[in-house]
Design an enzyme around this catalytic site. Sequence first.
Site, PDB file in Angstrom:
ATOM      1  N   CYS A  77      -2.092   0.286   9.814  1.00 51.77           N
ATOM      2  CA  CYS A  77      -3.146  -0.638   9.352  1.00 51.77           C
ATOM      3  C   CYS A  77      -4.099  -1.066  10.472  1.00 51.77           C
ATOM      4  CB  CYS A  77      -2.546  -1.918   8.798  1.00 51.77           C
ATOM      5  SG  CYS A  77      -1.064  -1.691   7.865  1.00 51.77           S
TER       6      CYS A  77
ATOM      7  N   HIS B 237       0.841  -1.197   0.000  1.00 52.97           N
ATOM      8  CA  HIS B 237       0.000   0.000   0.000  1.00 52.97           C
ATOM      9  C   HIS B 237       0.879   1.251   0.000  1.00 52.97           C
ATOM     10  CE1 HIS B 237      -3.178  -2.603   2.149  1.00 52.97           C
ATOM     11  NE2 HIS B 237      -3.733  -2.222   1.010  1.00 52.97           N
TER      12      HIS B 237
HETATM   13  C1  CIR Z   1      -3.538  -7.816   3.315  1.00 51.28           C
HETATM   14  O1  CIR Z   1      -2.777  -8.332   2.498  1.00 51.28           O
HETATM   15  O2  CIR Z   1      -4.552  -7.229   2.960  1.00 51.28           O
HETATM   16  C2  CIR Z   1      -3.204  -7.912   4.771  1.00 51.28           C
HETATM   17  N1  CIR Z   1      -2.551  -9.158   5.042  1.00 51.28           N
HETATM   18  C3  CIR Z   1      -2.332  -6.748   5.200  1.00 51.28           C
HETATM   19  C4  CIR Z   1      -3.031  -5.418   5.135  1.00 51.28           C
HETATM   20  C5  CIR Z   1      -2.191  -4.307   5.636  1.00 51.28           C
HETATM   21  N2  CIR Z   1      -2.931  -3.106   5.672  1.00 51.28           N
HETATM   22  C6  CIR Z   1      -2.427  -1.897   5.464  1.00 51.28           C
HETATM   23  O3  CIR Z   1      -1.264  -1.763   5.079  1.00 51.28           O
HETATM   24  N3  CIR Z   1      -3.236  -0.872   5.581  1.00 51.28           N
END
Ligand code: CIR
Length: 257
Positions: free
Chosen positions: A252, A165
Amino acid sequence: MNFTHAITRKPAESYLHGITTAELGQPDLVLAYKQHARYCQALEQAGVQVEILPALEAYPDSVFVEDTAIVEPEFAVLSRPGAASRRGEAAEILPVLEDQFERVYQIEGNATLDGGDICKADDIYYIGLSARTNLEGAQQLASILNYFGYRSELIDIRRLQGILHLKSAVNYLGEDTLVLDPRLAAQWPFHGYRQLVVPLEEAYAANCLRVNEVVFVPLGFLHTLELVTNAGFDALLLDVYEYRKMDGGLSCLSLRW
Ligand code: CIR
């Protein structure tokens, strides 16, 4: 960068089966719960009222609640997560947003958008185009933000290897300062800021999080810690290693407004 409220979500037992590219092994659930509790406590100690939502077993990645919405005190935008296995997380958080915010907008149709791709710096929103956020999603969000007087800039990160992201690689700390991955440092429009460029081997630590008077820094990244403190910020080290294993970081784990 003043927050009074935050939402987090407890990790589910299914967290072990979330999406990851990290190759750091399976998370330890007991440690994950502990790190999550400490994170929520740190938000509270920074002066934020935290609503902790119950775990969602059907959604292994739902602890990464930031991806489900973009929030401002006067409105919220429900995202449409780019990963199919995460799409249902949006419907789960909708009633919570409706309860907290007077106006709730939604990303619709074939548009996709993850909150992790949205980096706010004062009155500008940087919106990452990524494997999760498509152009349509970015444009829908930009037009809602524009209505509320915010400018947006799209930043294409699709060619940057290993960056999930936008906020995995760049975060705004206030005082005109960005902490960022060296691969984004040269990119327009980040030139104009005071830049704290983390070394490539500490790229994960570009996901620092400013909460009121303090900057949360992930534990274990000494160079980044030094950059943040030398720039005059109060740093708080938090261990989020069990979340790093699933490609997640400090930002996150909460929605903040
Ligand atoms: C994913 O791949 O969607 C989750 N394992 C990690 C999400 C991390 N979120 C973020 O960076 N906002």
